[in-house]
Design a protein around this motif. Structure first.
Motif, PDB file in Angstrom:
ATOM      1  N   GLY A   1       0.808  -1.207   0.000  1.00  0.00           N
ATOM      2  CA  GLY A   1       0.000   0.000   0.000  1.00  0.00           C
ATOM      3  C   GLY A   1       0.839   1.254   0.000  1.00  0.00           C
ATOM      4  N   THR A   2       1.911   1.256   0.778  1.00  0.00           N
ATOM      5  CA  THR A   2       2.780   2.432   0.858  1.00  0.00           C
ATOM      6  C   THR A   2       3.521   2.669  -0.449  1.00  0.00           C
ATOM      7  OG1 THR A   2       3.089   2.097   3.235  1.00  0.00           O
ATOM      8  CG2 THR A   2       4.683   3.499   2.102  1.00  0.00           C
ATOM      9  N   ILE A   3       4.114   1.603  -0.987  1.00  0.00           N
ATOM     10  CA  ILE A   3       4.864   1.728  -2.241  1.00  0.00           C
ATOM     11  C   ILE A   3       3.955   2.162  -3.384  1.00  0.00           C
ATOM     12  CG2 ILE A   3       6.097   0.410  -4.009  1.00  0.00           C
ATOM     13  CD1 ILE A   3       7.259  -1.287  -1.709  1.00  0.00           C
ATOM     14  N   ALA A   4       2.807   1.513  -3.489  1.00  0.00           N
ATOM     15  CA  ALA A   4       1.872   1.868  -4.568  1.00  0.00           C
ATOM     16  C   ALA A   4       1.342   3.281  -4.375  1.00  0.00           C
ATOM     17  CB  ALA A   4       0.720   0.865  -4.606  1.00  0.00           C
ATOM     18  N   GLY A   5       1.040   3.651  -3.120  1.00  0.00           N
ATOM     19  CA  GLY A   5       0.513   4.991  -2.859  1.00  0.00           C
ATOM     20  C   GLY A   5       1.506   6.072  -3.215  1.00  0.00           C
ATOM     21  N   VAL A   6       2.766   5.882  -2.830  1.00  0.00           N
ATOM     22  CA  VAL A   6       3.801   6.871  -3.133  1.00  0.00           C
ATOM     23  C   VAL A   6       4.021   6.977  -4.634  1.00  0.00           C
ATOM     24  CG1 VAL A   6       6.258   7.395  -2.906  1.00  0.00           C
ATOM     25  CG2 VAL A   6       4.955   6.650  -0.907  1.00  0.00           C
ATOM     26  N   PHE A   7       4.066   5.828  -5.301  1.00  0.00           N
ATOM     27  CA  PHE A   7       4.279   5.829  -6.752  1.00  0.00           C
ATOM     28  C   PHE A   7       3.153   6.556  -7.478  1.00  0.00           C
ATOM     29  CE2 PHE A   7       3.269   3.746 -10.823  1.00  0.00           C
ATOM     30  CZ  PHE A   7       4.417   4.064 -11.545  1.00  0.00           C
TER      31      PHE A   7
ATOM     32  N   THR B   1     -13.959   1.274   0.236  1.00  0.00           N
ATOM     33  CA  THR B   1     -14.352  -0.041  -0.272  1.00  0.00           C
ATOM     34  C   THR B   1     -13.175  -0.749  -0.924  1.00  0.00           C
ATOM     35  OG1 THR B   1     -16.593   0.769  -0.669  1.00  0.00           O
ATOM     36  CG2 THR B   1     -15.964  -1.264  -1.779  1.00  0.00           C
ATOM     37  N   SER B   2     -12.406  -0.028  -1.737  1.00  0.00           N
ATOM     38  CA  SER B   2     -11.256  -0.646  -2.395  1.00  0.00           C
ATOM     39  C   SER B   2     -10.162  -0.999  -1.391  1.00  0.00           C
ATOM     40  CB  SER B   2     -10.703   0.286  -3.482  1.00  0.00           C
ATOM     41  OG  SER B   2     -10.286   1.519  -2.917  1.00  0.00           O
ATOM     42  N   ALA B   3     -10.009  -0.187  -0.338  1.00  0.00           N
ATOM     43  CA  ALA B   3      -9.038  -0.514   0.707  1.00  0.00           C
ATOM     44  C   ALA B   3      -9.449  -1.792   1.432  1.00  0.00           C
ATOM     45  CB  ALA B   3      -8.909   0.639   1.698  1.00  0.00           C
ATOM     46  N   ALA B   4     -10.745  -1.920   1.700  1.00  0.00           N
ATOM     47  CA  ALA B   4     -11.253  -3.140   2.342  1.00  0.00           C
ATOM     48  C   ALA B   4     -11.004  -4.353   1.446  1.00  0.00           C
ATOM     49  CB  ALA B   4     -12.738  -2.997   2.648  1.00  0.00           C
TER      50      ALA B   4
ATOM     51  N   THR C   1      -7.380   5.919  -6.088  1.00  0.00           N
ATOM     52  CA  THR C   1      -6.455   4.820  -5.899  1.00  0.00           C
ATOM     53  C   THR C   1      -5.384   5.167  -4.877  1.00  0.00           C
ATOM     54  OG1 THR C   1      -6.806   4.290  -8.247  1.00  0.00           O
ATOM     55  CG2 THR C   1      -5.024   3.141  -7.121  1.00  0.00           C
ATOM     56  N   VAL C   2      -4.902   6.416  -4.906  1.00  0.00           N
ATOM     57  CA  VAL C   2      -3.891   6.856  -3.944  1.00  0.00           C
ATOM     58  C   VAL C   2      -4.422   6.758  -2.522  1.00  0.00           C
ATOM     59  CG1 VAL C   2      -2.578   8.842  -3.111  1.00  0.00           C
ATOM     60  CG2 VAL C   2      -2.668   8.355  -5.555  1.00  0.00           C
ATOM     61  N   VAL C   3      -5.617   7.304  -2.296  1.00  0.00           N
ATOM     62  CA  VAL C   3      -6.215   7.264  -0.962  1.00  0.00           C
ATOM     63  C   VAL C   3      -6.446   5.826  -0.523  1.00  0.00           C
ATOM     64  CG1 VAL C   3      -8.238   7.883   0.411  1.00  0.00           C
ATOM     65  CG2 VAL C   3      -7.272   9.537  -1.189  1.00  0.00           C
ATOM     66  N   SER C   4      -6.904   4.989  -1.425  1.00  0.00           N
ATOM     67  CA  SER C   4      -7.145   3.588  -1.109  1.00  0.00           C
ATOM     68  C   SER C   4      -5.865   2.888  -0.660  1.00  0.00           C
ATOM     69  CB  SER C   4      -7.724   2.873  -2.330  1.00  0.00           C
ATOM     70  OG  SER C   4      -7.751   1.477  -2.139  1.00  0.00           O
ATOM     71  N   CYS C   5      -4.770   3.138  -1.361  1.00  0.00           N
ATOM     72  CA  CYS C   5      -3.484   2.512  -1.011  1.00  0.00           C
ATOM     73  C   CYS C   5      -3.046   2.910   0.396  1.00  0.00           C
ATOM     74  CB  CYS C   5      -2.416   2.925  -2.020  1.00  0.00           C
ATOM     75  SG  CYS C   5      -2.623   2.206  -3.661  1.00  0.00           S
ATOM     76  N   PHE C   6      -3.112   4.187   0.697  1.00  0.00           N
ATOM     77  CA  PHE C   6      -2.678   4.650   2.016  1.00  0.00           C
ATOM     78  C   PHE C   6      -3.631   4.182   3.120  1.00  0.00           C
ATOM     79  CE2 PHE C   6      -0.323   8.107  -0.379  1.00  0.00           C
ATOM     80  CZ  PHE C   6       0.933   7.556  -0.125  1.00  0.00           C
TER      81      PHE C   6
ATOM     82  N   ALA D   1      -2.984  -1.767   8.155  1.00  0.00           N
ATOM     83  CA  ALA D   1      -2.019  -2.843   8.416  1.00  0.00           C
ATOM     84  C   ALA D   1      -0.876  -2.421   9.326  1.00  0.00           C
ATOM     85  CB  ALA D   1      -1.453  -3.345   7.089  1.00  0.00           C
ATOM     86  N   LEU D   2      -0.581  -1.125   9.406  1.00  0.00           N
ATOM     87  CA  LEU D   2       0.596  -0.642  10.116  1.00  0.00           C
ATOM     88  C   LEU D   2       0.737  -1.146  11.551  1.00  0.00           C
ATOM     89  CD1 LEU D   2       3.131   1.050  10.221  1.00  0.00           C
ATOM     90  CD2 LEU D   2       1.713   3.067  10.727  1.00  0.00           C
ATOM     91  N   PRO D   3      -0.320  -1.129  12.383  1.00  0.00           N
ATOM     92  CA  PRO D   3      -0.154  -1.577  13.769  1.00  0.00           C
ATOM     93  C   PRO D   3       0.289  -3.031  13.906  1.00  0.00           C
ATOM     94  CG  PRO D   3      -2.198  -0.345  13.513  1.00  0.00           C
ATOM     95  CD  PRO D   3      -1.682  -0.615  12.138  1.00  0.00           C
ATOM     96  N   PHE D   4       0.080  -3.820  12.870  1.00  0.00           N
ATOM     97  CA  PHE D   4       0.404  -5.250  12.929  1.00  0.00           C
ATOM     98  C   PHE D   4       1.617  -5.606  12.070  1.00  0.00           C
ATOM     99  CE2 PHE D   4      -4.187  -4.426  12.931  1.00  0.00           C
ATOM    100  CZ  PHE D   4      -4.518  -4.854  14.216  1.00  0.00           C
TER     101      PHE D   4
END
Length: 294
Positions: free
Chosen positions: A42-48, A78-81, A180-185, A191-194
């Motif tokens: 998510g981070t890599i795709a969001g930054v890209f 929805t897309s993030a889910a 798509t950017v918002v969804s990635c982040f 996922a970050l806490p885990f």
């Protein structure tokens, strides 16, 4: 819907499906846990994609994010889910199980498209969906063992994808790239806490980097763009190609030979999709999209 718009949407959704079908292969090539993979991807795709947006939109970048509004944020959530459930399913059941269950998406998309958009799928699309489902039934006999929890995650993911497809179709004015950017982040934040990204090896990082940019980022962007011009049932029907493609990539690169029933079922699903695409020109879907507040 003009033929040219439909054709562009068809190509975009098809290309996106091929790209996104490699996700199962990615999970087999790395040794990191699911939350870490989800965070890194998510981070890599969001930054890209944010960098792509900065280059293409420039001064409009803030305005594009503002244009999302509540409907756009709903699409993003929805897309993030979908991403969270998808990675979770891949880590708790087999790649083939996830792909097979996902092939039922056309039925859910058709029902939601009718309820929310008033779109009545044509006879060709319904017949093709039935044939694809028959192929899925054959593939279930492949003998691969999944888990009930993983299969439930895959079903939940499939339902969310169907809902996402309908929402994108319902609100076509929402900018695809910011969505798509918002969804990635969003998925990365969940996922970050885990996650334990600092413990990731250089090999795993390179694998996630390649898949995150080339497969997920570009694939999801193409899917978001293409879904605007293709009715939900057809978009989901093309997405059913994931059923034969996902196990195929694992076989091609890792040597895991699919069972004969998996191969037969995959061919049936492929035939249903190709047959629908070829016949759709003679039996177009009747579309009745409600007016959209702008």
């Amino acid at each position: 819907m003009s033929l040219s718009a439909y054709s562009r949407g068809l190509v975009a959704v098809s290309a996106a499906t091929v790209a996104l079908s490699t996700a199962g292969l990615m999970t087999r090539l790395v040794s990191i846990d699911g939350p870490t993979l989800l965070f890194l991807r998510g981070t890599i795709a969001g930054v890209f994609l944010l960098a792509v947006l900065a280059v293409t939109a420039r001064r409009r970048i803030i305005a594009d994010f503002v244009r999302l509004g509540w409907p756009g944020l709903l699409i993003c959530a929805t897309s993030a889910a979908c991403a969270v459930l998808f990675i979770g399913a891949l880590y708790t059941t087999s790649v083939a199980h996830v792909a097979i269950i996902f092939a039922t998406c056309p039925f859910l998309a058709a029902g939601l498209g009718f309820l929310l958009l008033g779109e009545r799928p044509g006879r060709v699309a319904l017949i093709a969906s039935g044939v694809a489902m028959a192929g899925v039934a054959v593939m279930i006999g492949s003998g691969e063992e999944g888990t009930l929890f993983g299969d439930l995650l895959a079903f939940a993911m499939t339902a969310m994808v169907a809902l996402w497809t309908v929402l994108v179709r319902r609100y076509p004015d929402k900018p695809a790239l910011p969505c798509t950017v918002v969804s990635c982040f969003l998925s990365a934040t969940v996922a970050l806490p885990f996650a334990t990204p600092l413990a990731t090896s250089s090999h795993d990082l390179l694998v996630v980097l390649g898949f995150g940019v080339l497969a997920f980022s570009l694939g999801f962007l193409l899917l978001t763009i293409g879904a605007r011009d293709v009715p939900p049932v057809e978009s989901a029907l093309i997405g059913a190609l994931d059923a034969p493609l996902a196990p195929f990539w694992v076989w091609l690169f890792l040597g895991d030979v699919p069972a004969l029933t998996t191969l037969i079922g995959g061919i049936v699903v492929l035939a249903a999709v190709v047959g629908h695409v070829l016949l759709a020109r003679n039996a177009p879907v009747v579309v009745a999209v409600p007016s959209i507040d702008r």
